[in-house]
Design a protein around this motif. Structure first.
Motif, PDB file in Angstrom:
ATOM      1  N   ARG A   1      -3.680  -2.945  -4.584  1.00 22.54           N
ATOM      2  CA  ARG A   1      -5.061  -2.763  -5.035  1.00 22.54           C
ATOM      3  C   ARG A   1      -5.827  -1.807  -4.121  1.00 22.54           C
ATOM      4  NH1 ARG A   1      -5.595  -9.146  -6.678  1.00 22.54           N
ATOM      5  NH2 ARG A   1      -5.000  -8.882  -8.872  1.00 22.54           N
ATOM      6  N   ARG A   2      -5.550  -1.867  -2.825  1.00 20.89           N
ATOM      7  CA  ARG A   2      -6.229  -0.957  -1.897  1.00 20.89           C
ATOM      8  C   ARG A   2      -5.864   0.498  -2.201  1.00 20.89           C
ATOM      9  NH1 ARG A   2      -5.212   0.949   3.614  1.00 20.89           N
ATOM     10  NH2 ARG A   2      -3.366  -0.384   3.844  1.00 20.89           N
TER      11      ARG A   2
ATOM     12  N   SER B   1      -7.781   2.879 -12.139  1.00 19.96           N
ATOM     13  CA  SER B   1      -8.122   1.575 -12.707  1.00 19.96           C
ATOM     14  C   SER B   1      -6.938   0.627 -12.674  1.00 19.96           C
ATOM     15  CB  SER B   1      -8.615   1.738 -14.148  1.00 19.96           C
ATOM     16  OG  SER B   1      -7.576   2.238 -14.966  1.00 19.96           O
TER      17      SER B   1
ATOM     18  N   GLY C   1      -9.094   5.883  -6.763  1.00 29.02           N
ATOM     19  CA  GLY C   1     -10.018   5.862  -7.891  1.00 29.02           C
ATOM     20  C   GLY C   1      -9.340   5.553  -9.209  1.00 29.02           C
TER      21      GLY C   1
ATOM     22  N   MET D   1      -4.774   1.753  -5.043  1.00 34.04           N
ATOM     23  CA  MET D   1      -5.333   2.140  -6.337  1.00 34.04           C
ATOM     24  C   MET D   1      -6.829   2.416  -6.226  1.00 34.04           C
ATOM     25  SD  MET D   1      -2.864   2.188  -8.633  1.00 34.04           S
ATOM     26  CE  MET D   1      -3.523   1.868 -10.287  1.00 34.04           C
ATOM     27  N   THR D   2      -7.532   1.567  -5.498  1.00 26.66           N
ATOM     28  CA  THR D   2      -8.975   1.740  -5.328  1.00 26.66           C
ATOM     29  C   THR D   2      -9.285   3.028  -4.583  1.00 26.66           C
ATOM     30  OG1 THR D   2      -9.320  -0.653  -5.323  1.00 26.66           O
ATOM     31  CG2 THR D   2     -11.064   0.711  -4.361  1.00 26.66           C
ATOM     32  N   GLU D   3      -8.534   3.296  -3.512  1.00 23.68           N
ATOM     33  CA  GLU D   3      -8.758   4.523  -2.745  1.00 23.68           C
ATOM     34  C   GLU D   3      -8.525   5.765  -3.604  1.00 23.68           C
ATOM     35  OE1 GLU D   3      -6.411   4.526   0.780  1.00 23.68           O
ATOM     36  OE2 GLU D   3      -7.531   2.902   1.746  1.00 23.68           O
TER      37      GLU D   3
ATOM     38  N   TYR E   1       0.835  -1.209   0.000  1.00 26.67           N
ATOM     39  CA  TYR E   1       0.000   0.000   0.000  1.00 26.67           C
ATOM     40  C   TYR E   1       0.869   1.258   0.000  1.00 26.67           C
ATOM     41  CZ  TYR E   1      -3.268   3.542   1.670  1.00 26.67           C
ATOM     42  OH  TYR E   1      -4.019   4.692   1.814  1.00 26.67           O
TER      43      TYR E   1
END
Length: 351
Positions: free
Chosen positions: A206-207, A215, A213, A209-211, A172
């Motif tokens: 992935r966390r 892709s 926004g 990237m998701t936070e 992260y």
């Protein structure tokens, strides 16, 4: 001083000379309670006379074990494990234990043999990096009363004490740093083993990237074939990552940053980029994992995630000592130690 024939004097020799039990001699030399001062003085004087040197085999006559930590690791080429070994050995030596090292090479078959070897060696306890192909070998150790601490990779069903690096947090932090430096498309260069340390790093990526926004299209996680599952584990090789990086460079559009699963992969990536006339970090930012000794000397110096190997090793040894002593520990059953992001020139973009 050695006896005739070259054999070193033992606790049993001192006990026979003084007409005492081996247990009494051991307790006297180790300063344990329940031994009178006169007896203690006699034992120490005899030990000094014959030049007695304590050793784990002699101590095992009393303890019923070999005064040895069994340490099982998966890949000796990993610098993280080299630091762990040093840290654990130092802590063991401070408590008069020796270290019995076994390498499994990521092989379940080798792991089963390692567990059997520890049982035959009557180790006092074991610190284990499991292959994660099943819990049976280490369940057997626990079943016969051998204290066991899991290191770096957990086997939750066993309920053993566990200590390791917080790899999810490491993944992260590496990804979040790349995002903070301006990266919007980020790929991961990772090993091909189905183990929790790798899965956790990818989960951290992935966390982040998701936070943010952002892709994660197909191909965002690139696998480096660094192991032979049916043979011995290969050491980390920049060459393998170099080949994967060359395939990445054939893409129509390059990512802004690559988070490599270890600094050796970053080394291979550096070469592939240089051959294509690309510069780090101007054309592509690179972040490694491990903070290996060469990382600060690359050009540009490598931003990487420093792993708390020494701290993890010390905690593992302390946990095992507590398990051997049979005391109740105030420590949590599972411990994850946070890694540290080391910022260097490979991500030195204007923010």
């Amino acid at each position: 001083m050695r006896r005739a024939g070259g054999r070193r004097h033992t606790l049993r020799d001192i006990a026979a000379a003084l007409n005492l039990s081996v247990n009494t001699v051991s307790r006297a030399l180790s300063g344990k309670d329940g031994i009178g001062e006169k007896t203690r003085a006699l034992v120490r004087a005899e030990a000094e006379r014959v030049g007695y040197v304590p050793n784990s085999m002699a101590r095992s006559l009393v303890t019923g074990s070999a005064m040895t930590f069994g340490l099982v690791i998966t890949n000796p080429s990993n610098p993280f494990y080299a630091q762990l070994i040093s840290s654990i050995e130092l802590r063991a030596r401070e408590h008069d234990y020796s270290l019995l090292l076994t390498v499994t090479d990521e092989s379940a078959e080798n792991e089963a043999r390692a567990a059997e070897s520890l049982l035959r060696s009557s180790v006092s306890g074991a610190i284990v990096v499991p292959v994660q192909a099943g819990a049976d070998p280490w369940q057997r150790l626990g079943a016969v009363g051998v204290p066991t601490v899991l290191l770096n990779r957990d086997l939750p069903d066993l309920g053993y004490r566990f200590v390791g690096t917080d790899n999810e947090l490491g993944g992260y932090r590496a990804t979040a740093h790349a995002i903070a430096c301006g990266a919007r498309s980020i790929v991961v260069l990772e090993e091909d083993l189905p183990i929790t340390t790798i899965a956790d790093r990818i989960a951290g990526y992935r966390r982040a990237m998701t936070e943010a926004g952002l892709s994660m299209p197909r191909g965002s996680v690139m696998r480096v074939p660094t192991r032979r599952h049916d043979q011995a584990a290969l050491p980390w090789q920049p060459q393998q990552a170099y080949q994967v990086a060359r395939r990445m460079l054939r893409r129509a559009r390059l990512p802004d940053a690559v988070v490599a699963g270890n600094d050796y992969f970053a080394l291979g990536l550096y070469r592939a980029l240089a051959e294509h006339g690309l510069k780090v970090p101007d054309d592509l930012m690179v972040i490694g994992f491990g903070d290996h000794p060469f990382s600060a000397f690359l050009s540009p110096s490598l931003t990487t995630v420093r792993l708390p190997a020494e701290e993890v090793g010390e905690i593992a040894a302390d946990l095992l000592l507590e398990e051997i002593a049979g005391g109740r520990s105030a420590r949590p059953l599972k411990q994850l130690i946070a890694p540290t992001l080391v910022e260097r020139d490979s991500t030195a973009r204007k923010r």
